[in-house]
Design an enzyme around this catalytic site. Structure first.
Site, PDB file in Angstrom:
ATOM      1  N   TYR A 189      48.356  39.526  53.219  1.00 51.11           N
ATOM      2  CA  TYR A 189      47.888  38.361  53.977  1.00 51.11           C
ATOM      3  C   TYR A 189      49.017  37.524  54.580  1.00 51.11           C
ATOM      4  CZ  TYR A 189      42.950  38.688  52.636  1.00 51.11           C
ATOM      5  OH  TYR A 189      41.639  39.075  52.488  1.00 51.11           O
ATOM      6  N   LYS A 226      46.819  48.069  42.456  1.00 52.19           N
ATOM      7  CA  LYS A 226      46.889  49.489  42.805  1.00 52.19           C
ATOM      8  C   LYS A 226      48.328  49.943  42.567  1.00 52.19           C
ATOM      9  CE  LYS A 226      45.007  53.271  44.398  1.00 52.19           C
ATOM     10  NZ  LYS A 226      44.079  54.070  43.571  1.00 52.19           N
ATOM     11  N   ASP A 235      40.315  39.640  46.826  1.00 55.98           N
ATOM     12  CA  ASP A 235      39.284  39.432  47.856  1.00 55.98           C
ATOM     13  C   ASP A 235      38.140  40.407  47.613  1.00 55.98           C
ATOM     14  OD1 ASP A 235      38.067  38.600  50.272  1.00 55.98           O
ATOM     15  OD2 ASP A 235      39.007  40.265  51.348  1.00 55.98           O
TER      16      ASP A 235
HETATM   17  C1  IPM Z   1      37.495  35.129  51.797  1.00 55.71           C
HETATM   18  C2  IPM Z   1      37.358  35.668  53.198  1.00 55.71           C
HETATM   19  C3  IPM Z   1      38.678  35.490  53.930  1.00 55.71           C
HETATM   20  C4  IPM Z   1      39.711  36.311  53.182  1.00 55.71           C
HETATM   21  C5  IPM Z   1      38.637  35.852  55.414  1.00 55.71           C
HETATM   22  C6  IPM Z   1      37.635  35.001  56.161  1.00 55.71           C
HETATM   23  C7  IPM Z   1      39.982  35.749  56.051  1.00 55.71           C
HETATM   24  O1  IPM Z   1      36.940  36.985  53.168  1.00 55.71           O
HETATM   25  O2  IPM Z   1      37.748  33.931  51.646  1.00 55.71           O
HETATM   26  O3  IPM Z   1      37.340  35.882  50.840  1.00 55.71           O
HETATM   27  O4  IPM Z   1      39.848  37.516  53.398  1.00 55.71           O
HETATM   28  O5  IPM Z   1      40.407  35.724  52.369  1.00 55.71           O
HETATM   29 MN    MN Z   2      36.465  37.710  51.140  1.00 59.72          MN
END
Ligand code: IPM
Ligand code: MN
Length: 379
Positions: free
Chosen positions: A157, A204, A261
């Site tokens: 990210y 992973k 996530d």
């Molecule tokens: C979450 C969402 C976000 C993420 C997106 C909207 C960028 O899926 O908050 O889990 O991937 O973190």
């Molecule tokens: Mn998410």
């Protein structure tokens, strides 16, 4: 020290965001009145629809307002026009297109250093699951109660992307500093919960070298600083099936950002679905609370979406503020709001379509009002 008044920035965002945040604020109003705490709430329009009109994701000065608030309550971002998601334009203000609304989610997480994303997977009694279109009880409520802690600032990210011949590369970045603080957060939580006193590291690491580093740092911190806890390890692919089959194995789970996530959504499957799943983005100085579902454009404007995730996000905000400011009124309010939600779920009457089917469904606003009413009756 407890404050006279707490400043909250509400970022309703796109789609169903404004509706579910609206219901959460109705419950917050009841908290104000019943617990004699003052909240000064400012709503800031933002997200993809705002971008489509203004070519910026929110009004100037909005980030600074988030930065100086006591807490942030976020709805959801992501807007569509003619079925197509709204992306930003290069140069305004990003080097390349990205889904409009990320300033609120990814931007705030990074810029406010909200390093731990705390996502409880907790099944409340009475909640049914939609399987093959039928509502059934699959999991035993006593057996689904753990917390996923997702590292919230790095892994895949970082936003970095490199164009190479014939493709693109996005790095997976894991640093010692970020891993130490998020794993410490997870270990401390396991101590506070005082249940299985177990933390599972999910990654992973059998294939991704950076995840191997995450796991090594997890082990180091755990063995050195938390000898009273059990350290447990799982690869994310296998973990996904254990989450569904044997959720009772878990107490606190920690993993890199993308892993967290995915496993938090997967866990939500066993706890009533995304309509009930909550995330607290927590740092040392700031907190932002959100339902983890998206903006669901197809349901927007119908007063139909489940507001309970947003209400539980607001509840988590109260709990966090209570600890941060040693405010007993807020601690009491957080307990009661959760109890009110649990009571509405158990009663099984005033719920949205996802939990009781279209025919018996109540509206989003009716569910919000039902929780506020329960809260009043409890006091
Ligand atoms: C979450 C969402 C976000 C993420 C997106 C909207 C960028 O899926 O908050 O889990 O991937 O973190
Ligand atoms: Mn998410």
């Amino acid at each position: 020290m407890a404050k006279q008044s707490y400043r909250i920035i509400a970022l309703p965002g796109d789609g169903i965001g404004p509706e579910v945040v609206g219901s959460a604020l109705v419950v917050l109003d009841a908290v104000k009145e019943l617990f004699h705490v003052d909240f000064e709430v400012e709503e800031i329009a933002c997200g993809g629809h705002y971008y489509a009109e203004h070519e910026t994701e929110w009004p100037e000065g909005s980030f600074e307002k988030c930065e100086s608030a006591d807490a942030i309550l976020l709805g959801a971002v992501g807007h569509e026009i003619d079925g197509k998601p709204v992306f930003t334009k290069p140069g305004k203000p990003y080097p390349e297109p990205q889904l409009a609304g990320f300033a609120q989610v990814i931007g705030n997480r990074k810029k406010l250093d909200l390093y731990a994303n705390v996502r409880p997977v907790k099944l409340y009694p009475g909640v049914k699951h939609k399987i093959h279109g039928n509502l059934v009880q699959v999991w035993d409520p006593d057996k689904v109660d753990y917390v996923v802690i997702r590292e919230n600032t790095e892994d895949a990210y970082t936003g970095e992307v490199e164009t190479i011949e014939g493709g693109r590369v996005t790095p997976i970045r894991i640093t010692r500093a970020a891993t130490e603080r998020v794993t410490r957060y997870a270990f401390n939580l396991a101590r506070r919960r005082n249940r299985q006193k177990k933390v599972t590291c999910v990654d992973k690491s059998n294939i991704i070298g950076a995840h191997r580093f995450f796991r090594d740092v997890f082990r180091e911190v755990g063995e050195k600083e938390f000898p009273d806890l059990t350290l447990d390890y799982a690869y994310v692919d296998a973990f996904c099936q254990w989450q569904i089959r044997s959720p009772e194995w878990f107490d606190v789970v920690v993993g890199p950002n993308l892993v967290g996530d995915i496993v938090s959504d997967n866990g939500a499957t066993t706890a009533g679905g995304l309509g009930l799943a909550v995330g607290g983005n927590i740092g040392d100085e700031h907190g932002m609370f959100e339902p983890i579902h998206g903006s669901a454009p197809k349901h927007a404007g119908k007063d139909k979406a489940n507001p309970l995730a947003a209400i539980l996000a607001m509840q988590m905000m109260l709990d966090w503020l209570a600890a941060r400011y040693a405010d007993d009124r807020l601690a009491g309010a957080a307990l009661k709001v959760e109890a009110a939600v649990a009571a509405v779920l158990k009663e099984g009457k005033t719920l949205t379509y996802d939990l009781i089917g279209e025919e018996r469904a109540s509206k989003c606003s009716e569910v919000g009002a039902a929780v506020a009413e329960k809260l009043r009756l409890m006091l």
